[in-house]
Design an enzyme around this catalytic site. Structure first.
Site, PDB file in Angstrom:
ATOM      1  N   ARG A  85       0.838  -1.210   0.000  1.00  0.00           N
ATOM      2  CA  ARG A  85       0.000   0.000   0.000  1.00  0.00           C
ATOM      3  C   ARG A  85       0.873   1.260   0.000  1.00  0.00           C
ATOM      4  NH1 ARG A  85      -4.760   2.686  -0.811  1.00  0.00           N
ATOM      5  NH2 ARG A  85      -5.160   4.204   0.835  1.00  0.00           N
ATOM      6  N   GLN A 126       7.608   5.426   9.968  1.00  0.00           N
ATOM      7  CA  GLN A 126       8.007   4.936  11.290  1.00  0.00           C
ATOM      8  C   GLN A 126       6.812   4.640  12.191  1.00  0.00           C
ATOM      9  OE1 GLN A 126      10.930   7.694  12.781  1.00  0.00           O
ATOM     10  NE2 GLN A 126      12.578   6.676  11.664  1.00  0.00           N
ATOM     11  N   GLY A 159      -9.094   1.911   6.066  1.00  0.00           N
ATOM     12  CA  GLY A 159     -10.465   1.636   5.613  1.00  0.00           C
ATOM     13  C   GLY A 159     -10.635   0.188   5.177  1.00  0.00           C
ATOM     14  N   GLU A 211     -13.235 -20.296  28.387  1.00  0.00           N
ATOM     15  CA  GLU A 211     -12.281 -21.092  29.177  1.00  0.00           C
ATOM     16  C   GLU A 211     -11.626 -20.247  30.279  1.00  0.00           C
ATOM     17  OE1 GLU A 211     -10.127 -24.281  27.415  1.00  0.00           O
ATOM     18  OE2 GLU A 211     -11.546 -24.504  25.778  1.00  0.00           O
TER      19      GLU A 211
HETATM   20  N1  COS Z   1      -6.009 -28.615  39.192  1.00  0.00           N
HETATM   21  C1  COS Z   1      -6.521 -29.523  40.044  1.00  0.00           C
HETATM   22  N2  COS Z   1      -7.402 -29.212  41.017  1.00  0.00           N
HETATM   23  C2  COS Z   1      -7.762 -27.927  41.131  1.00  0.00           C
HETATM   24  C3  COS Z   1      -7.256 -26.914  40.285  1.00  0.00           C
HETATM   25  C4  COS Z   1      -6.349 -27.306  39.274  1.00  0.00           C
HETATM   26  N3  COS Z   1      -5.814 -26.420  38.430  1.00  0.00           N
HETATM   27  N4  COS Z   1      -7.807 -25.727  40.626  1.00  0.00           N
HETATM   28  C5  COS Z   1      -8.623 -25.977  41.674  1.00  0.00           C
HETATM   29  N5  COS Z   1      -8.597 -27.303  41.958  1.00  0.00           N
HETATM   30  C6  COS Z   1      -9.316 -27.990  43.034  1.00  0.00           C
HETATM   31  C7  COS Z   1      -8.942 -27.386  44.364  1.00  0.00           C
HETATM   32  O1  COS Z   1      -7.791 -28.022  44.900  1.00  0.00           O
HETATM   33  C8  COS Z   1     -10.164 -27.639  45.198  1.00  0.00           C
HETATM   34  O2  COS Z   1     -10.167 -28.981  45.655  1.00  0.00           O
HETATM   35  P1  COS Z   1     -10.263 -29.286  47.227  1.00  0.00           P
HETATM   36  O3  COS Z   1     -11.572 -28.692  47.661  1.00  0.00           O
HETATM   37  O4  COS Z   1     -10.221 -30.781  47.284  1.00  0.00           O
HETATM   38  O5  COS Z   1      -9.090 -28.610  47.848  1.00  0.00           O
HETATM   39  C9  COS Z   1     -11.296 -27.518  44.200  1.00  0.00           C
HETATM   40  O6  COS Z   1     -10.720 -27.739  42.909  1.00  0.00           O
HETATM   41  C10 COS Z   1     -11.986 -26.172  44.253  1.00  0.00           C
HETATM   42  O7  COS Z   1     -11.030 -25.169  43.968  1.00  0.00           O
HETATM   43  P2  COS Z   1     -11.219 -23.660  44.435  1.00  0.00           P
HETATM   44  O8  COS Z   1     -11.457 -23.622  45.913  1.00  0.00           O
HETATM   45  O9  COS Z   1     -10.077 -22.882  43.893  1.00  0.00           O
HETATM   46  O10 COS Z   1     -12.597 -23.292  43.704  1.00  0.00           O
HETATM   47  P3  COS Z   1     -13.360 -21.917  43.548  1.00  0.00           P
HETATM   48  O11 COS Z   1     -14.802 -22.190  43.577  1.00  0.00           O
HETATM   49  O12 COS Z   1     -12.810 -20.896  44.473  1.00  0.00           O
HETATM   50  O13 COS Z   1     -13.099 -21.479  41.995  1.00  0.00           O
HETATM   51  C11 COS Z   1     -12.041 -20.606  40.044  1.00  0.00           C
HETATM   52  C12 COS Z   1     -11.919 -21.329  41.423  1.00  0.00           C
HETATM   53  C13 COS Z   1     -12.635 -19.237  40.124  1.00  0.00           C
HETATM   54  C14 COS Z   1     -10.599 -20.521  39.584  1.00  0.00           C
HETATM   55  C15 COS Z   1     -12.854 -21.512  39.084  1.00  0.00           C
HETATM   56  O14 COS Z   1     -14.228 -21.450  39.432  1.00  0.00           O
HETATM   57  C16 COS Z   1     -12.703 -21.140  37.625  1.00  0.00           C
HETATM   58  O15 COS Z   1     -11.741 -21.519  36.977  1.00  0.00           O
HETATM   59  N6  COS Z   1     -13.690 -20.394  37.081  1.00  0.00           N
HETATM   60  C17 COS Z   1     -13.766 -20.115  35.687  1.00  0.00           C
HETATM   61  C18 COS Z   1     -14.486 -21.218  35.006  1.00  0.00           C
HETATM   62  C19 COS Z   1     -14.252 -21.214  33.545  1.00  0.00           C
HETATM   63  O16 COS Z   1     -13.131 -21.197  33.057  1.00  0.00           O
HETATM   64  N7  COS Z   1     -15.333 -21.269  32.816  1.00  0.00           N
HETATM   65  C20 COS Z   1     -15.260 -21.329  31.411  1.00  0.00           C
HETATM   66  C21 COS Z   1     -16.246 -22.315  30.956  1.00  0.00           C
HETATM   67  S1  COS Z   1     -15.571 -23.726  30.325  1.00  0.00           S
HETATM   68  S2  COS Z   1     -15.423 -23.293  28.408  1.00  0.00           S
END
Ligand code: COS
Length: 391
Positions: free
Chosen positions: A271, A282, A343, A366
């Protein structure tokens, strides 16, 4: 597959050629028709693309994560709707079974997921439970050797095509949090399952999402991923699946950024304004340099995180860093690509505005950027507490 670099290089070359010769020419068709043509899906099956992450024992290519991200970089070279066709079978739609499934579950489902005969979807999100996935309300009530699943799942990728769902449901009615959630493998054709209408999305036409409604869907206890010993442990399965999924999304972001950089560079060199190619100015060079730098940084992060995973390390923090940085990065790159094209970037003909809309999703699904920040910071404080307790 993991050691034979020559065979793997051939696979990379094949995927690169497939993207260049078969997928890129059909991007507009997919966007306009909101569908990936059946012959393209068949070619993906023939290439083995549905089974990248599934072991050879079950008919997959058994790539390690370092290899899988290289494939994702290349698939990012075209509209993300194409990758979405194989995305759930390689990721969230199969990995629950791959990581935590029983040998019977693996033997039954994985060969058909690897071949692409069966499409797998991941049913975690609900109308009232998105980022706070642990608060999900879908229930699974015990009835002898069966469970009755009821509830609504929202924005479920590939649900219209799915033959099997990984469903997260509350088996402990007393609990309101992540504990008491169980993961089930549920045949999509069981009585009591209905699909909502396809969501009309901002971008990524050709990739489909919809609600999945469960009304007293009867499944056996053998449908619990990993068997009865995993009753109430499904949330950890979901998180492990998402750790891996988040890295793959980051890799796709790098691939798309590379595409946008290549298109922007080519346009800027061709272009002419003020008597010379705009690439000579730049201020345009600064944009190109920023795009290249950020994309390179994300690529290095993704490759290093995959390497750590393949060496047996936990990657929850690093995967969240990659997802956050790469998805934000590709948003900035797409914005600059529109700017460089001017554009031409804003009108549909060049496809740049389509990518600009397509990549917006990566900061949301995710796990949003804000959830990645939360995961990273929570893991930092947890590790610091553990370290100080050991001293
Ligand atoms: N690997 C293995 N275990 C895991 C982990 C991981 N990466 N992350 C958490 N856990 C386990 C924890 O150890 C805990 O187990 P215990 O109760 O036995 O200790 C359990 O899972 C619950 O974890 P946590 O207390 O961290 O849960 P929360 O409810 O506080 O939620 C977030 C954590 C917010 C990080 C989670 O709800 C999340 O990822 N939310 C987003 C969801 C998402 O990505 N949605 C997209 C839809 S899918 S396309």
């Amino acid at each position: 597959m993991t050691t034979d670099s020559e065979v793997f290089q051939q696979l990379l070359d094949t995927v690169e050629r497939f993207v260049r010769e078969r997928l890129r020419p059909r991007e507009l068709e997919v966007a306009m028709s909101d569908a990936v043509p059946a012959d393209v899906v068949q070619e993906m099956r023939d290439l083995g693309l549905f089974g990248l992450a599934i072991s050879e024992e079950f008919g997959g290519l058994e790539l390690n994560l370092s290899e899988e991200v290289q494939i994702a970089f290349r698939l990012g070279g075209t509209s993300p709707a194409f990758r979405s066709v194989i995305g759930t079978n390689n990721g969230i739609g199969s990995q629950g079974i791959v990581i935590d499934g029983t040998s019977e579950q693996k033997a039954y489902y994985l060969p058909r997921l690897a071949s692409g005969e069966l499409i797998g979807s991941f049913c975690l999100t609900e109308p009232e439970a998105g980022s706070d996935a642990g608060s999900l309300r879908t229930s699974a009530k015990r009835d002898g050797d069966y469970f009755l699943i009821s509830g609504t799942k929202r924005f479920i990728t590939n649900a219209p095509q799915a033959g099997v769902f990984t469903v997260f449901a509350r088996t402990d009615p007393e609990s309101k949090t992540a504990s008491g959630v169980t993961a089930f493998i549920v045949d999509a054709h069981l009585p009591g399952i209905t699909l909502g209408k396809k969501d009309h999305k901002m971008g990524q036409q050709g990739a489909h999402t919809c609600d999945v409604i469960f009304d007293n869907v009867r499944v056996s206890v053998t449908a619990i991923i990993g068997g009865e010993r995993n009753l109430g442990k499904g949330f950890a399965t979901a998180m492990k699946v998402l750790d891996r999924g988040r890295l793959t999304i980051a890799a796709v972001c790098v691939g798309i950024a590379e595409r946008l950089i290549a298109d922007s560079l080519a346009y800027a060199m061709e272009r002419k304004q003020f008597g010379q190619p705009i690439a000579e100015f730049q201020l345009v060079q600064a944009m190109l340099a920023d795009m290249r730098t950020e994309c390179f940084a994300a690529q290095c992060m993704v490759e290093e995180t995959a390497r750590r995973f393949d060496n047996g390390k936990m990657i929850a923090t690093e995967a969240a860093c990659c997802k956050m940085f790469a998805s934000e990065m590709v948003g900035r790159v797409a914005d600059k690509a529109v700017q460089i094209h001017g554009g031409a970037g804003y009108v549909a003909d060049y496809g740049i505005e389509r990518f600009y809309r397509d990549v917006r999703l990566f900061r949301i699904y995710e796990g949003t950027t804000q959830i990645q920040q939360l995961v990273i910071a929570r893991n930092m404080t947890r590790d610091a507490r553990r370290q100080s307790a050991n001293i």
